[in-house]
Design an enzyme around this catalytic site. Structure first.
Site, mmCIF file in Angstrom:
data_model
loop_
_atom_site.group_PDB
_atom_site.id
_atom_site.type_symbol
_atom_site.label_atom_id
_atom_site.label_comp_id
_atom_site.label_asym_id
_atom_site.label_seq_id
_atom_site.Cartn_x
_atom_site.Cartn_y
_atom_site.Cartn_z
ATOM 1 N N CYS A 272 16.588 27.432 -21.474
ATOM 2 C CA CYS A 272 18.020 27.603 -21.206
ATOM 3 C C CYS A 272 18.769 27.150 -22.446
ATOM 4 O O CYS A 272 18.390 26.158 -23.080
ATOM 5 C CB CYS A 272 18.427 26.779 -19.989
ATOM 6 S SG CYS A 272 20.181 26.849 -19.610
ATOM 7 N N GLU B 239 12.995 32.368 -22.767
ATOM 8 C CA GLU B 239 12.603 32.734 -21.404
ATOM 9 C C GLU B 239 13.548 33.787 -20.850
ATOM 10 O O GLU B 239 14.764 33.717 -21.052
ATOM 11 C CB GLU B 239 12.612 31.484 -20.520
ATOM 12 C CG GLU B 239 12.128 31.697 -19.112
ATOM 13 C CD GLU B 239 12.083 30.407 -18.310
ATOM 14 O OE1 GLU B 239 12.231 30.486 -17.077
ATOM 15 O OE2 GLU B 239 11.916 29.333 -18.920
#
Length: 461
Positions: free
Chosen positions: A321, A355
């Site tokens: 993140c 990700e």
């Protein structure tokens, strides 16, 4: 926890913040008068005369009496000791007027007959819920101290009503004072006040607030500016917890272990969710490392953004993140954090990739970064050199799949005779070089210097 006490506290909280902008929440009150005594109407619990066991007429009379008393006190005290000498007041002999006034205050405080029966005339009957009225303080506090307390409450209620009216006019509160979207819409952190973009799973009583106050150093969240000011006076944090692994000029990066600093990491995730739509990590922070980038000044290290990554990623994700705080967006900090994540990957001898799924802003930032990295590599390559995706990946630590997708977006990758061929389009490279030369000096200076990294991979520690 006592369920009855919990319900009473929640009910009182709802009465304090979920208010009708035209009607006082106290049963039997017609919204006339104000605890300040100088306003005709009120609509909050804190400003209600009946809640404080008074009447509108009594509040108005108290205001007039306080004005006369303030003038008398000014005449009695004369020239008071300046505020900057208050620490040495014990060494300065008080004037006769000050001695006389002190004795008068001490005498008034000896009388603990506050809250006589005259104060309770013309009041509606008390409800069973003790949260509906201020408790009587007969023979507990003096009338002098009770008046001081009510003056402080009156000033606080005036500020609360002004803030609620401002939020109502801006559409952040409904007409009945409720939070229509059941999410925090405004936060105050440091010297910035900003609108939020998405909801975040803060505790229920905080979600109901129209505005949340956050300490910019320890990220503790609070309900009011008063609580924040008191917290900041005691908070000893001036930078994120963990190890400082990078510093160049005023820019630093701290590595925070989610297992060692669990509360800070959870607060960081809750704050990030206010500006990220796809984020789902809130409380299970132990398997993650958080890299917080800060900008330092004389007051401390202020967070500009962060990224997190798993300690052991099966797919070699180097970012789980990433967030740049809204007040620092479009200043080059996003690319700095992305570049720093790839610097760590190069230090580990791996290729990395963020990700998925990426947010819209995240995809734009990464596509821009990959474009810069690839074109910079091609601009320094000799004209006769062979172009191999594997070599670009090893040099930049960018995953081959990301390199391929970026080359396709640049229309520099073609499929010919069963093979993918990289087309080194000189016009695209020249245009990129020209844009880089015109970048503002502020952006050009925001680049990661690998020599300033003081960090070893976990397997080498």
């Amino acid at each position: 926890m006592d369920e009855t006490g919990s319900r009473l506290r929640k009910r009182k909280f709802a009465q304090s913040y979920h208010v009708d902008m035209k009607q006082c929440p106290i049963s039997g009150c017609d919204s006339r008068g104000h605890l300040m005594g100088r306003f005709e109407r009120h609509f909050t619990l804190a400003a209600c005369p009946i809640y404080h066991n008074l009447t509108p007429e009594r509040c108005k009379a108290n205001h007039e009496a306080n004005e006369r008393l303030r003038k008398d006190q000014a005449a009695e005290l004369g020239k008071a000791t300046p505020h900057h000498n208050t620490r040495n007041q014990s060494e300065v002999e008080p004037s006769p007027n000050q001695v006389k006034y002190r004795k008068k205050v001490q005498k008034s405080r000896e009388n603990h007959a506050a809250g006589s029966s005259e104060n309770r005339k013309n009041l509606p009957d008390r409800e069973d819920d003790p949260g509906m009225r201020e408790p009587f303080l007969n023979h507990i506090a003096s009338q002098y101290d009770l008046n001081l307390f009510r003056q402080a409450q009156a000033l606080a209620s005036e500020g609360l009503e002004s803030e609620l009216e401002r939020l109502h006019e801006s559409g952040l509160l409904a007409q009945d004072g409720s939070n229509p979207d059941r999410r925090i819409k405004v936060i105050e952190i440091g010297r910035y006040e900003m609108d939020t973009w998405y909801s975040s799973p803060y505790p229920e009583e905080y979600v109901q607030l129209p505005k949340l106050f956050i300490c910019e150093f320890c990220l503790k969240f609070m309900k009011s500016s008063t609580i924040l000011r008191r917290h900041m006076a005691k908070c000893v944090w001036r930078h994120p917890p963990g190890d400082e692994i990078y510093r160049k000029g005023t820019i630093s990066v701290f590595e925070v272990d989610g297992k060692k600093n669990k509360i800070y990491s959870q607060n960081l995730c809750l704050l990030a969710k206010l500006f990220l739509d796809h984020k789902t990590l809130y409380y299970d922070v132990e398997p993650f490392l958080f890299y917080v980038m800060t900008e330092a000044d004389l007051t401390g290290c202020h967070m500009v953004g962060y990224f997190s990554k798993e300690k052991n990623s099966f797919l070699n994700y180097n970012v789980s993140c990433i967030l740049t705080m809204p007040q620092h967006m479009r200043k080059g900090f996003g690319k700095m954090m992305i570049d720093f994540s790839y610097l760590l990957s190069r230090k580990e001898g791996k290729t990395g990739s963020p990700e998925r799924p990426l947010s819209d802003l995240g995809l734009l930032s990464y596509r821009s970064y990959w474009t810069d990295i690839i074109l910079r590599y091609l601009s320094t390559l000799a004209a006769s050199a062979d172009l191999v995706i594997r070599d670009i990946s090893q040099e930049t630590a960018v995953h081959p799949a990301d390199i391929v997708s970026t080359l396709q977006a640049l229309q520099m990758l073609k499929y010919w005779k069963g093979k993918h061929i990289i087309l080194k389009k000189q016009d695209i490279i020249d245009t990129w070089v020209q844009k880089q030369s015109k970048r503002p000096a502020e952006f050009a200076s925001r680049s990661i210097d690998p020599t300033c990294l003081k960090w070893l991979p976990s397997r080498q520690k």
